[in-house]
Design an enzyme around this catalytic site. Structure first.
Site, PDB file in Angstrom:
ATOM      1  N   HIS A  41      35.967  43.337  40.884  1.00 49.25           N
ATOM      2  CA  HIS A  41      35.999  43.739  42.302  1.00 49.25           C
ATOM      3  C   HIS A  41      34.933  44.804  42.570  1.00 49.25           C
ATOM      4  O   HIS A  41      34.223  44.769  43.576  1.00 49.25           O
ATOM      5  CB  HIS A  41      37.377  44.317  42.663  1.00 49.25           C
ATOM      6  CG  HIS A  41      38.435  43.288  42.913  1.00 49.25           C
ATOM      7  ND1 HIS A  41      38.296  42.292  43.850  1.00 49.25           N
ATOM      8  CD2 HIS A  41      39.680  43.116  42.374  1.00 49.25           C
ATOM      9  CE1 HIS A  41      39.409  41.545  43.860  1.00 49.25           C
ATOM     10  NE2 HIS A  41      40.258  42.027  42.970  1.00 49.25           N
ATOM     11  N   HIS A  52      39.381  42.987  35.440  1.00 54.75           N
ATOM     12  CA  HIS A  52      39.637  42.436  36.773  1.00 54.75           C
ATOM     13  C   HIS A  52      39.107  43.377  37.858  1.00 54.75           C
ATOM     14  O   HIS A  52      38.347  42.965  38.743  1.00 54.75           O
ATOM     15  CB  HIS A  52      41.139  42.206  36.951  1.00 54.75           C
ATOM     16  CG  HIS A  52      41.525  41.631  38.276  1.00 54.75           C
ATOM     17  ND1 HIS A  52      41.764  40.292  38.471  1.00 54.75           N
ATOM     18  CD2 HIS A  52      41.705  42.212  39.492  1.00 54.75           C
ATOM     19  CE1 HIS A  52      42.081  40.074  39.733  1.00 54.75           C
ATOM     20  NE2 HIS A  52      42.062  41.225  40.386  1.00 54.75           N
ATOM     21  N   GLU A  53      39.496  44.641  37.757  1.00 52.08           N
ATOM     22  CA  GLU A  53      39.091  45.589  38.798  1.00 52.08           C
ATOM     23  C   GLU A  53      37.585  45.869  38.732  1.00 52.08           C
ATOM     24  O   GLU A  53      36.953  46.108  39.755  1.00 52.08           O
ATOM     25  CB  GLU A  53      39.898  46.884  38.703  1.00 52.08           C
ATOM     26  CG  GLU A  53      41.427  46.702  38.806  1.00 52.08           C
ATOM     27  CD  GLU A  53      41.913  45.927  40.026  1.00 52.08           C
ATOM     28  OE1 GLU A  53      41.218  45.947  41.066  1.00 52.08           O
ATOM     29  OE2 GLU A  53      42.988  45.283  39.937  1.00 52.08           O
ATOM     30  N   GLU A  99      38.293  38.073  45.417  1.00 51.58           N
ATOM     31  CA  GLU A  99      39.173  37.754  44.290  1.00 51.58           C
ATOM     32  C   GLU A  99      38.478  36.787  43.319  1.00 51.58           C
ATOM     33  O   GLU A  99      38.748  36.806  42.121  1.00 51.58           O
ATOM     34  CB  GLU A  99      40.477  37.174  44.838  1.00 51.58           C
ATOM     35  CG  GLU A  99      41.627  37.138  43.857  1.00 51.58           C
ATOM     36  CD  GLU A  99      42.131  38.503  43.378  1.00 51.58           C
ATOM     37  OE1 GLU A  99      41.830  39.536  44.015  1.00 51.58           O
ATOM     38  OE2 GLU A  99      42.813  38.531  42.345  1.00 51.58           O
TER      39      GLU A  99
HETATM   40 CO    CO Z   1      42.269  41.389  42.548  1.00 56.78          CO
END
Ligand code: CO
Length: 507
Positions: free
Chosen positions: A275, A271-272, A301
């Site tokens: 980003h 997830h990160e 996001e």
């Molecule tokens: Co996030």
């Protein structure tokens, strides 16, 4: 003044503001990853000081004069020649940031910041003690400050909530959000009910102990294998995983490790990394400028969720990565096939806690918060009545009732910090992500093969060209139209879930 000279001066102010922002980010990153607990108070003062210097620099009257001189359309005084497109985008975004900052009176900023500190501390205690009543005055104050800020930005009375949404998702109103969330709610609820009647997957191999040291090694291999350039960033540990940009070539991500939960570290890292890819993929011509940001919270996001869920929770992904995970955990994963692992990482079950929610029910947790925020700002829901309203909606939407406010209305930090209008961007991220993904799959029909062979670079390059490069030069709706030719819609996301879970659960 020559417009180019004025723009140069604005760039110089902007660069210094950026350095101050990144300095704040470094102090915060350090606080979340390294800081000894005894140093928290000093650190709060250091952060407040750097922020006040930043605010003074950004709102200096000289900045306003330069912006006014350049005018709304950045037409030169001679009228014969406009600034280059990049500089016009720069002036527009800089003007927006300046207006946001300068329209708030200094005493409101100071009072709100102080109240936020108290409110966060009160929330921590209230959550521990399951005592919503003690949090009521703080939450009431936070709503009041948010309303005052919205008014300063030109969003009066019933439009206050629009002004807060606009902070995170430029141009999006509550009515537009609702028009998306209504069909989303119906689609998700219908799917969730079908899944609830199907047999759950086998997940017992996930309950075994996965040594943290090996998890650390695997997560490093994972981030590098996905294409994270470790000369321009790093992975550390924090209680709540996050991504922080400390500079154009310094993107920090964090994850967390628990021996009994190997998936937590793995999916946080993916997830990160999503980003981070956005930040790492910005065009070099944006370096040091306020344009070096994501198009919006939701678009940012969309990228983390795309990497985490659409890519990271796909079968081809685990066909590539499971043998590598098994090399580190041969006993724990003995005899587990990629298909079985794929089913286990996509288990759907109603959860009380948003951050533990699966891909199908997650957005329902967001819709619940959106409904309540809307009512709070419309004045149709009193803060005192919030726990009851929360529990009723939880039952309606997800089918579970919190046994306590700690596991209910007090679970998130956002409201205690006055961050209203933020939650919707999480669910909107899913919508943007799948709409972008459908287009990617049209352009790269062999997506599954690329993932199965670990060729993540090709996906990254496509996303970089279409999304990451332009930073916040283009507003979200225009960016989506540019990439897909369409407006934001719930259909690609619902189609994706329906296709995936119909097969997974044999619906
Ligand atoms: Co996030």
């Amino acid at each position: 003044m020559n417009p180019n000279t004025a723009v140069e001066q604005l760039h110089s102010i902007d660069r210094e503001c950026r350095h101050l922002e990144k300095t704040t980010a470094l102090l915060q990153w350090d606080q979340e990853t390294q800081l000894p607990p005894g140093a928290v108070e000093d650190r709060a003062e250091q952060i407040a000081l750097v922020q006040s210097i930043w605010h003074r620099k950004l709102t200096d009257p000289q900045t306003g004069r330069l912006l006014d001189e350049l005018g709304a359309d950045e037409q030169t005084p001679g009228g014969d020649e406009k600034l280059p497109r990049l500089e016009r985008d720069f002036c527009r975004v800089f003007r927006r940031n300046y207006d946001r900052a300068v329209k708030l009176p200094e005493d409101l900023v100071r009072d709100a910041a102080r109240a936020e500190g108290l409110s966060q501390a009160a929330w921590v205690e209230a959550r521990q003690a399951n005592d919503f009543a003690s949090f009521v005055p703080h939450l009431t104050a936070m709503i009041d400050f948010a309303r005052k800020k919205a008014r300063c930005w030109g969003f009066e009375g019933p439009r206050a909530y629009d002004g807060l949404l606009d902070l995170y998702e430029p141009g999006l109103t509550a009515a537009e959000t609702e028009a998306l969330f209504t069909p989303l709610k119906e689609g998700l609820s219908a799917l969730l009910q079908k899944i609830a009647r199907a047999a759950p997957p086998e997940t017992s191999f996930l309950d075994r102990e996965y040594k943290v040291e090996e998890q650390v090694r695997f997560n490093r291999e994972l981030m590098e294998g996905l294409g994270f350039d470790t000369r321009r960033g790093r992975l550390d540990i924090s209680v709540h995983p996050f991504t922080s940009s400390l500079g154009f070539n310094d993107i920090r991500i964090t994850t967390r490790y628990a021996p009994a939960n190997v998936l937590s570290s793995v999916f946080s890292t993916i997830h990160e990394s999503g980003h981070a890819f956005y930040e790492l993929g910005l065009s070099p011509e944006l370096q040091g400028s306020c344009l070096a940001e994501g198009a919006s919270m939701a678009v940012h996001e969309s990228q983390s969720r795309l990497w985490e869920n659409v890519i990271g929770r796909s079968l081809p992904f685990w066909e590539w990565w499971l043998p590598r995970l098994k090399a580190r955990f041969p006993e724990q994963l003995l005899g587990v096939a990629p298909e079985a692992f794929y089913r286990a990482v996509n288990q759907v079950r109603p959860s009380l806690i948003r951050v533990d929610a699966d891909e199908v029910s997650y957005a329902l947790h967001i819709i619940l918060r959106f409904e309540l925020e809307k009512q709070l700002f419309a004045g149709s829901l009193r803060v005192e009545d919030l726990p009851g309203a929360w529990n009723r909606l939880m039952k309606d939407l997800i089918g579970v009732t919190p046994p306590s406010d700690t596991a209910g209305v007090l679970q998130d930090v956002h409201w205690s910090m006055g961050s209203f209008g933020y939650f919707p961007s999480y669910a909107l991220g899913n919508l943007y992500g799948l709409q972008i993904w459908e287009k990617l799959r049209q352009d790269l029909p062999e997506t599954g093969t690329l993932i199965r062979e670990g060729k993540f670079e090709i996906l990254y390059q496509w996303l970089r060209e279409k999304i990451y490069r332009s930073g916040c030069r283009v507003e979200p709706a225009a960016l989506l139209a540019q990439v897909t030719g369409e407006k934001l819609s719930v259909n690609p996301f619902l189609r994706y879930l329906k296709d995936k879970y119909t097969v997974l659960y044999g619906l």
